[in-house]
Motif scaffolding. Structure first.
Motif, PDB file in Angstrom:
ATOM      1  N   THR A 176     118.280  26.947  26.482  1.00  7.87           N
ATOM      2  CA  THR A 176     118.057  26.093  27.652  1.00  7.87           C
ATOM      3  C   THR A 176     118.956  26.512  28.808  1.00  7.87           C
ATOM      4  OG1 THR A 176     117.389  24.216  26.274  1.00  7.87           O
ATOM      5  CG2 THR A 176     118.143  23.713  28.511  1.00  7.87           C
ATOM      6  N   GLU A 177     120.210  26.805  28.503  1.00  5.77           N
ATOM      7  CA  GLU A 177     121.155  27.236  29.539  1.00  5.77           C
ATOM      8  C   GLU A 177     120.735  28.583  30.120  1.00  5.77           C
ATOM      9  OE1 GLU A 177     124.288  26.969  32.134  1.00  5.77           O
ATOM     10  OE2 GLU A 177     123.459  25.451  30.786  1.00  5.77           O
ATOM     11  N   GLY A 179     117.710  29.643  30.382  1.00  2.00           N
ATOM     12  CA  GLY A 179     116.581  29.372  31.256  1.00  2.00           C
ATOM     13  C   GLY A 179     117.020  28.868  32.616  1.00  2.00           C
ATOM     14  N   GLU A 180     118.076  28.067  32.646  1.00  2.00           N
ATOM     15  CA  GLU A 180     118.609  27.585  33.932  1.00  2.00           C
ATOM     16  C   GLU A 180     119.164  28.742  34.746  1.00  2.00           C
ATOM     17  OE1 GLU A 180     118.471  24.583  35.293  1.00  2.00           O
ATOM     18  OE2 GLU A 180     117.241  23.952  33.583  1.00  2.00           O
ATOM     19  N   ARG A 181     119.875  29.650  34.098  1.00  2.20           N
ATOM     20  CA  ARG A 181     120.417  30.810  34.814  1.00  2.20           C
ATOM     21  C   ARG A 181     119.278  31.667  35.379  1.00  2.20           C
ATOM     22  NH1 ARG A 181     124.652  28.439  33.523  1.00  2.20           N
ATOM     23  NH2 ARG A 181     126.692  29.417  33.223  1.00  2.20           N
ATOM     24  N   LYS A 183     116.310  30.664  36.348  1.00  2.00           N
ATOM     25  CA  LYS A 183     115.755  29.989  37.521  1.00  2.00           C
ATOM     26  C   LYS A 183     116.621  30.237  38.760  1.00  2.00           C
ATOM     27  CE  LYS A 183     113.535  26.169  35.018  1.00  2.00           C
ATOM     28  NZ  LYS A 183     113.565  24.691  34.763  1.00  2.00           N
ATOM     29  N   ARG A 184     117.932  30.223  38.563  1.00  3.70           N
ATOM     30  CA  ARG A 184     118.837  30.440  39.700  1.00  3.70           C
ATOM     31  C   ARG A 184     118.728  31.857  40.240  1.00  3.70           C
ATOM     32  NH1 ARG A 184     123.895  27.649  36.548  1.00  3.70           N
ATOM     33  NH2 ARG A 184     122.936  25.574  36.294  1.00  3.70           N
ATOM     34  N   THR A 187     116.041  31.599  42.702  1.00  2.00           N
ATOM     35  CA  THR A 187     116.169  30.601  43.779  1.00  2.00           C
ATOM     36  C   THR A 187     117.510  30.720  44.499  1.00  2.00           C
ATOM     37  OG1 THR A 187     116.912  28.992  42.120  1.00  2.00           O
ATOM     38  CG2 THR A 187     114.567  28.981  42.676  1.00  2.00           C
ATOM     39  N   ASN A 191     125.668  31.333  40.466  1.00  2.00           N
ATOM     40  CA  ASN A 191     125.959  30.989  39.078  1.00  2.00           C
ATOM     41  C   ASN A 191     124.766  31.320  38.189  1.00  2.00           C
ATOM     42  OD1 ASN A 191     127.584  29.999  36.991  1.00  2.00           O
ATOM     43  ND2 ASN A 191     126.844  27.912  37.223  1.00  2.00           N
ATOM     44  N   ASP A 192     124.195  32.499  38.402  1.00  3.28           N
ATOM     45  CA  ASP A 192     122.965  32.867  37.714  1.00  3.28           C
ATOM     46  C   ASP A 192     123.184  33.879  36.589  1.00  3.28           C
ATOM     47  OD1 ASP A 192     123.676  34.917  39.373  1.00  3.28           O
ATOM     48  OD2 ASP A 192     121.694  35.219  40.256  1.00  3.28           O
TER      49      ASP A 192
END
Length: 212
Positions: A176-177, A179-181, A183-184, A187, A191-192
């Motif tokens: 999950t973490e 996946g957040e990276r 997305k960044r 966008t 912090n990607d």
């Protein structure tokens, strides 16, 4: 040498030969020696506080790929692990690459016959800035089938870095973490990436041949 003689009445010097005076001199000598010893011991036990300073991680820059400029990783700075076998699995992912142009590389990924259960597998791009810092960019969550990824770096990304690819096995929370990276990267570009190794290595490292 000039010697100046003075006359001191002998009765004023009688105390020099007294037992009390001799004992006092001895006590003072012992105290001075003890203080000197304590100071010497404390000096040798003083810890060496000077040492290397690890730089803190800065925000990465990447547009659905790797960073455009280097950042300093924390503490440390961890080195990439060698390929390891996932617990419960029978092998590791096989990777091969081919260069399409200066900024585009294809990666063929073949999964093992029996990957470990309870893990999500991600392909990471590892950017070694050649200064002791390496950033870890999650790029794609893998399926159980063989697949080919097209990995590109943006036009403003420096080529003066060593980029490698590796598969990591992540727990559900880690996935999950990641996946957040990802997305960044597409966008905010803040912090990607991960400043240290993230997850468990599930393949050997393979060079991504960007550049001429």
């Amino acid at each position: 040498m000039l010697i100046i003689a003075t006359h001191v009445p002998s009765e004023r010097l009688r105390f020099l030969g007294s037992p009390k005076f001799a004992g006092g001199v001895a006590v003072v000598g012992v105290v001075i020696a003890l203080l000197a010893y304590i100071g010497d011991v404390q000096g040798r036990q003083q810890p060496d506080v000077a040492g290397p300073v690890a730089s803190a991680s800065a925000s990465g820059v990447g547009a659905a790929s790797t960073a455009a400029s280097p950042s300093s990783s924390a503490a440390s700075t961890a080195t990439s692990p060698t390929a390891s076998r996932e617990a419960g699995g029978t092998g590791s992912f096989e990777l091969s690459t081919r260069r399409l142009d200066d900024r585009t590389v294809e990666v063929d990924i073949t999964p093992p016959a029996d990957p470990a259960e309870g893990r999500a597998y991600w392909f990471f791009v590892e950017v070694d800035w050649r200064d002791g810092n390496t950033d870890y960019y999650p790029r794609e969550q893998l399926t159980s089938d063989a697949q080919t990824l097209t990995v590109a770096i943006p036009p403003d990304a420096t080529l003066d870095a060593d980029r490698t690819g590796r598969v990591y096995g992540l727990t559900p929370a880690q996935s999950t973490e990641a996946g957040e990276r990802l997305k960044r990267q597409q966008t905010t570009r803040q912090n990607d990436f991960f400043p240290n190794v993230f997850g468990t290595a599930a393949s050997a490292s393979v060079k991504l041949p960007f550049g001429a």
